[in-house]
Design a protein around this motif. Structure first.
Motif, PDB file in Angstrom:
ATOM      1  N   UNK A 230     -11.890  -6.551  17.603  1.00  4.55           N
ATOM      2  CA  UNK A 230     -11.384  -5.399  18.346  1.00  4.55           C
ATOM      3  C   UNK A 230     -11.100  -4.204  17.443  1.00  4.55           C
ATOM      4  N   UNK A 231     -11.049  -4.400  16.129  1.00  2.55           N
ATOM      5  CA  UNK A 231     -10.776  -3.294  15.215  1.00  2.55           C
ATOM      6  C   UNK A 231     -12.081  -2.555  14.929  1.00  2.55           C
ATOM      7  N   UNK A 232     -12.340  -1.543  15.713  1.00  2.08           N
ATOM      8  CA  UNK A 232     -13.595  -0.805  15.569  1.00  2.08           C
ATOM      9  C   UNK A 232     -13.548   0.147  14.379  1.00  2.08           C
ATOM     10  N   UNK A 233     -12.346   0.630  14.036  1.00  2.00           N
ATOM     11  CA  UNK A 233     -12.202   1.493  12.860  1.00  2.00           C
ATOM     12  C   UNK A 233     -11.734   0.618  11.703  1.00  2.00           C
ATOM     13  N   UNK A 234     -12.614   0.413  10.716  1.00  2.00           N
ATOM     14  CA  UNK A 234     -12.286  -0.467   9.590  1.00  2.00           C
ATOM     15  C   UNK A 234     -12.371   0.330   8.296  1.00  2.00           C
ATOM     16  N   UNK A 235     -11.322   1.081   8.009  1.00  2.69           N
ATOM     17  CA  UNK A 235     -11.296   1.903   6.814  1.00  2.69           C
ATOM     18  C   UNK A 235     -11.222   1.014   5.570  1.00  2.69           C
ATOM     19  N   UNK A 236     -12.165   1.158   4.643  1.00  2.00           N
ATOM     20  CA  UNK A 236     -12.188   0.309   3.448  1.00  2.00           C
ATOM     21  C   UNK A 236     -10.901   0.383   2.632  1.00  2.00           C
ATOM     22  N   UNK A 237     -10.316   1.567   2.538  1.00  2.00           N
ATOM     23  CA  UNK A 237      -9.074   1.710   1.764  1.00  2.00           C
ATOM     24  C   UNK A 237      -7.913   1.010   2.460  1.00  2.00           C
ATOM     25  N   UNK A 238      -7.839   1.139   3.782  1.00  7.98           N
ATOM     26  CA  UNK A 238      -6.793   0.438   4.535  1.00  7.98           C
ATOM     27  C   UNK A 238      -6.916  -1.068   4.338  1.00  7.98           C
ATOM     28  N   UNK A 239      -8.156  -1.561   4.414  1.00  6.96           N
ATOM     29  CA  UNK A 239      -8.383  -2.998   4.234  1.00  6.96           C
ATOM     30  C   UNK A 239      -7.978  -3.451   2.835  1.00  6.96           C
ATOM     31  N   UNK A 240      -8.386  -2.682   1.835  1.00  7.35           N
ATOM     32  CA  UNK A 240      -8.071  -3.033   0.452  1.00  7.35           C
ATOM     33  C   UNK A 240      -6.568  -3.081   0.232  1.00  7.35           C
ATOM     34  N   UNK A 241      -5.844  -2.092   0.734  1.00  4.18           N
ATOM     35  CA  UNK A 241      -4.390  -2.064   0.558  1.00  4.18           C
ATOM     36  C   UNK A 241      -3.720  -3.221   1.288  1.00  4.18           C
ATOM     37  N   UNK A 242      -4.174  -3.485   2.489  1.00  2.00           N
ATOM     38  CA  UNK A 242      -3.585  -4.572   3.264  1.00  2.00           C
ATOM     39  C   UNK A 242      -3.854  -5.919   2.608  1.00  2.00           C
ATOM     40  N   UNK A 243      -5.110  -6.159   2.237  1.00  2.13           N
ATOM     41  CA  UNK A 243      -5.467  -7.455   1.664  1.00  2.13           C
ATOM     42  C   UNK A 243      -4.764  -7.680   0.329  1.00  2.13           C
ATOM     43  N   UNK A 244      -4.473  -6.610  -0.390  1.00  2.00           N
ATOM     44  CA  UNK A 244      -3.765  -6.717  -1.666  1.00  2.00           C
ATOM     45  C   UNK A 244      -2.352  -7.254  -1.471  1.00  2.00           C
ATOM     46  N   UNK A 245      -1.641  -6.721  -0.491  1.00  2.00           N
ATOM     47  CA  UNK A 245      -0.274  -7.195  -0.256  1.00  2.00           C
ATOM     48  C   UNK A 245      -0.280  -8.598   0.353  1.00  2.00           C
ATOM     49  N   UNK A 246      -1.275  -8.912   1.162  1.00  2.00           N
ATOM     50  CA  UNK A 246      -1.380 -10.259   1.736  1.00  2.00           C
ATOM     51  C   UNK A 246      -1.598 -11.295   0.628  1.00  2.00           C
ATOM     52  N   UNK A 247      -2.504 -11.002  -0.291  1.00  2.00           N
ATOM     53  CA  UNK A 247      -2.754 -11.913  -1.415  1.00  2.00           C
ATOM     54  C   UNK A 247      -1.483 -12.137  -2.222  1.00  2.00           C
ATOM     55  N   UNK A 248      -0.749 -11.069  -2.461  1.00  2.00           N
ATOM     56  CA  UNK A 248       0.478 -11.177  -3.252  1.00  2.00           C
ATOM     57  C   UNK A 248       1.553 -11.974  -2.511  1.00  2.00           C
ATOM     58  N   UNK A 249       1.665 -11.764  -1.219  1.00  2.00           N
ATOM     59  CA  UNK A 249       2.712 -12.430  -0.436  1.00  2.00           C
ATOM     60  C   UNK A 249       2.534 -13.934  -0.386  1.00  2.00           C
ATOM     61  N   UNK A 250       1.273 -14.387  -0.392  1.00  2.00           N
ATOM     62  CA  UNK A 250       1.021 -15.820  -0.276  1.00  2.00           C
ATOM     63  C   UNK A 250       0.721 -16.502  -1.613  1.00  2.00           C
ATOM     64  N   UNK A 251       0.651 -15.724  -2.691  1.00  2.00           N
ATOM     65  CA  UNK A 251       0.378 -16.313  -3.999  1.00  2.00           C
ATOM     66  C   UNK A 251       1.491 -17.260  -4.418  1.00  2.00           C
ATOM     67  N   UNK A 252       2.704 -16.940  -3.978  1.00  2.00           N
ATOM     68  CA  UNK A 252       3.867 -17.796  -4.239  1.00  2.00           C
ATOM     69  C   UNK A 252       4.625 -17.947  -2.928  1.00  2.00           C
ATOM     70  N   UNK A 253       4.027 -18.699  -2.010  1.00  2.00           N
ATOM     71  CA  UNK A 253       4.522 -18.711  -0.635  1.00  2.00           C
ATOM     72  C   UNK A 253       5.906 -19.322  -0.480  1.00  2.00           C
ATOM     73  N   UNK A 254       6.377 -20.083  -1.444  1.00  2.00           N
ATOM     74  CA  UNK A 254       7.723 -20.653  -1.347  1.00  2.00           C
ATOM     75  C   UNK A 254       8.807 -19.652  -1.714  1.00  2.00           C
ATOM     76  N   UNK A 255       8.406 -18.547  -2.352  1.00  2.00           N
ATOM     77  CA  UNK A 255       9.386 -17.544  -2.744  1.00  2.00           C
ATOM     78  C   UNK A 255       9.622 -16.541  -1.622  1.00  2.00           C
ATOM     79  N   UNK A 256      10.778 -15.891  -1.664  1.00  2.00           N
ATOM     80  CA  UNK A 256      11.037 -14.822  -0.710  1.00  2.00           C
ATOM     81  C   UNK A 256      10.089 -13.670  -1.009  1.00  2.00           C
ATOM     82  N   UNK A 257       9.898 -12.825  -0.033  1.00  2.00           N
ATOM     83  CA  UNK A 257       8.994 -11.696  -0.230  1.00  2.00           C
ATOM     84  C   UNK A 257       9.491 -10.754  -1.324  1.00  2.00           C
ATOM     85  N   UNK A 258      10.786 -10.636  -1.470  1.00  2.00           N
ATOM     86  CA  UNK A 258      11.339  -9.777  -2.539  1.00  2.00           C
ATOM     87  C   UNK A 258      10.842 -10.243  -3.903  1.00  2.00           C
TER      88      UNK A 258
END
Length: 307
Positions: A230-258
């Motif tokens: 459903x996401x017809x507008x897929x801005x490469x920069x938006x994707x890159x920024x989003x995927x970067x924080x997602x990777x970081x958030x789950x790299x140490x999933x037992x830790x708090x987000x802080x």
């Protein structure tokens, strides 16, 4: 290598491969399926038709199929009247596929004059690595495939990124991977693949496939995953920024987000500031956040960097 449609004969009708057909073709080309290549071929025509039905394609769609193998699903898609661009990395399998499409079309036509028609213009073959592919002879609006299990998620995300024309996806993967892709926040299987796939659209588990419809039979069951893109507008920069924080958030999933986002943000203090700016509890964990939460967090970081 691309084999244009007009280099294949005109198909009069389509019949589907049986277990016997699959084994005969494999023997003819000297194929011995290997786990290393993730080679498990569907040998049941009813399962093939079920997969095509689960794809929910309307009218005549331009379908890209990754890893067609010996052609079971390719023929099923052609039988349903769709245009198929088959992407196969294995040179031996790619070399045989046009002949299989030709033979089983003509066999069906000779046996049954009322069988559904399928023109040769409906089939194209690309002999290439799907992970490095950046263009296709025909822009696909759907991806339907029994993905090689060893590269399923990278291939899926690559095609969603590279081909913005895709509006629908139906892939068969390991059941565990299927459940992970469709998992929601809070689930123990929810993680990086879940968020990244769901950024493109609604992801649902569409069915379970047993071991006995494959040759050779895998050790685990498989699952069908449907993505309504459903996401017809897929801005490469938006994707890159989003995927970067997602990777970081789950790299140490037992830790708090802080704590988990401290390196990504530059420090624990800045991570907390960004989380609060996005309306997220710094003590939460990545598995509690949905796609919209991650988008707000990525936007907060972008706004802070520009100020």
């Amino acid at each position: 290598m691309i084999v244009p449609a007009n280099e294949c004969c005109k198909l009069l009708a389509v019949t589907l491969l049986t277990a016997r057909d699959i084994r005969e073709i494999a023997a003819d080309i000297g194929l011995r399926p290997t786990k290393q290549k993730g080679q498990n071929f569907v040998i049941d025509p009813n399962t093939v038709r079920s997969i095509v039905t689960s794809a929910k394609l309307e009218g005549r769609s331009s379908v890209v199929e990754i890893g067609p193998g010996l052609g079971s699903l390719t023929l099923g898609l052609l039988e349903a009247g769709h245009h198929v661009t088959a992407v196969e990395i294995d040179e031996v399998l790619a070399a045989r596929l046009p002949a299989t499409v030709e033979k089983y079309g003509l066999t069906a036509a000779a046996a049954d004059e009322t069988a559904p028609a399928a023109e040769s213009s409906n089939f194209e073959l690309v002999n290439a690595d799907a992970l490095s592919l950046t263009e296709l002879p025909t822009a696909p609006d759907a991806l339907v495939a029994n993905l090689p299990y060893n590269v399923a998620v990278p291939v899926l995300l690559h095609f969603l990124e590279i081909f913005p024309s895709l509006k629908s996806v139906l892939v068969m993967v390991q059941l565990e991977v299927a459940e992970r892709l469709a998992a929601g926040p809070g689930s123990r299987t929810y993680g990086v693949p879940s968020v990244k796939a769901q950024w493109y659209g609604d992801v649902t588990l569409s069915g379970r496939i047993g071991k006995n419809v494959f040759w050779p039979a895998p050790n685990i069951d498989s699952g069908l995953v449907h993505i309504d893109v459903s996401r017809t507008h897929r801005d490469p920069d938006d994707r890159r920024r989003l995927f970067s924080v997602v990777d970081a958030a789950f790299a140490q999933r037992r830790k708090t987000l802080r704590a988990a986002l401290s390196t990504w943000a530059g420090s624990p203090q800045r991570a907390e500031e960004l989380l609060r700016a996005a309306g997220i509890d710094p003590k939460a964990r990545g598995e509690a956040l949905g796609v919209a939460d991650f988008e707000r967090l990525a936007a907060a970081n972008q706004e802070s960097s520009q100020s």
